[in-house]
Design an enzyme around this catalytic site. Sequence first.
Site, short mmCIF file in Angstrom:
data_model
loop_
_atom_site.label_atom_id
_atom_site.label_comp_id
_atom_site.label_asym_id
_atom_site.label_seq_id
_atom_site.Cartn_x
_atom_site.Cartn_y
_atom_site.Cartn_z
CE LYS A 46 -13.41 -37.62 14.56
NZ LYS A 46 -11.94 -37.78 14.61
CG ASN A 61 -13.50 -40.45 22.74
OD1 ASN A 61 -13.41 -39.30 22.30
ND2 ASN A 61 -14.67 -41.03 23.02
CB SER A 93 -24.29 -35.41 22.78
OG SER A 93 -24.10 -35.87 21.45
CB CYS A 94 -18.87 -33.57 21.59
SG CYS A 94 -17.12 -33.99 21.73
CE LYS A 110 -23.81 -39.73 19.21
NZ LYS A 110 -22.65 -40.14 18.39
CG ASN A 170 -21.74 -38.41 22.22
OD1 ASN A 170 -20.76 -39.15 22.32
ND2 ASN A 170 -21.77 -37.39 21.39
CB THR A 171 -18.87 -40.81 25.27
OG1 THR A 171 -18.60 -39.45 24.90
CG2 THR A 171 -18.55 -41.73 24.12
#
Length: 375
Positions: free
Chosen positions: A45, A76, A137-138, A176, A203-204
């Site tokens: 993580k 999420n 990328s979060c 990422k 990523n998401t």
Amino acid sequence: MPTLETTVNGIKFPNPFVIGSGPPGTNARVICRSFADGWGASCAKTVSLDASKVINVAPRYGRLKDHSGEPYGWENIELISTMSFDQWIDEYKRVKDAYPDNVLIASIMEEFNKDAWFEIIERCEAAGVDMFECNFSCPHGLPERKMGAAMGENPDILSEVCGWVRAATTKPVWAKMTPNVTHIEDPSRACLAADLDGITAINTIRSVIGVDLETLRPMPTVEGYTTPGGYSCKAVKPIALRMNMEIATLIRDEFPGRTLSGLGGIETGEDAAEFFLLGADTVQVCTGVMKHGYKLVETMKEQLLAFMDKHGFETIDDFKGKALPYFTTHADLVRRQAEAKAEKAEAKAKRGAGITTDENWDGDQFVKQSDDLVG
């Protein structure tokens, strides 16, 4: 006999299945569990130097289900790791002590600060991690600190930060990428031009999972409120495949030898095969593990080996990127279809004419040619 062993960026992976950064890699205990169950690598993580501002809420997940109750969409609003960086250093050491031959990837995220990037890399490296993945990328966490996607959507900033990262370590580094951009090739190009070893995508996807029609509040609801989150699970796979194709094409054309780790909706060996056919070197799974558990990898490995055996492939490299040459423009599709129709029409016309001169008779086709002349 097919093998799933593969070498990526000079590192040997027992198989190409990687735990994606997130809850399945949230501490040494679960990372060790993933290795025990047969995963090729684990991306822990995401960590930062200062976890004091990382505070999660609950509920923080939202799911969309099909008629059978199976989740196909998962949102999420979870943040990066809440554990202190000092504790993570101990966690990395515990993993490497227990599994020295397994591939441990440190996912790192920091502010626009050169010293911070150097410190986090140097300390993770000293703890024994094998490689790095930079979380650019979060989609929802800490944008006020210009971290995650707030950094990853800007190629100019990425170019500078990736330059710092490259100077800080000789170990392999993946970047990422966020899918929440118009052209994912642009930030990917910036990272690869700064000499990073590979790209992870995607990523998401920034999303709102839905609105509760009873309370009229958006979900997941925390004290009556929410914030847009990151969308994953099977529903995002077509988007992930498209972006993997675009990045793989970029790598093929401009950065040969660099690598791609694909993720987004992978839950089966057949899913993984599609990503490999579009140019991925490894695949990552996060939401799939949250749905099915760590032993999912056993089934995925069996399914991927069965696919390889069916087609006569011995290694991942034997079919990596095999589908890439078959992407083209819409104008070219129109041209190809017109040419094919013309060829079929010409062949049909020739068949309809039948034998008109004696020299056209053929011993191998004699009966058919006779039948064609029947009125």
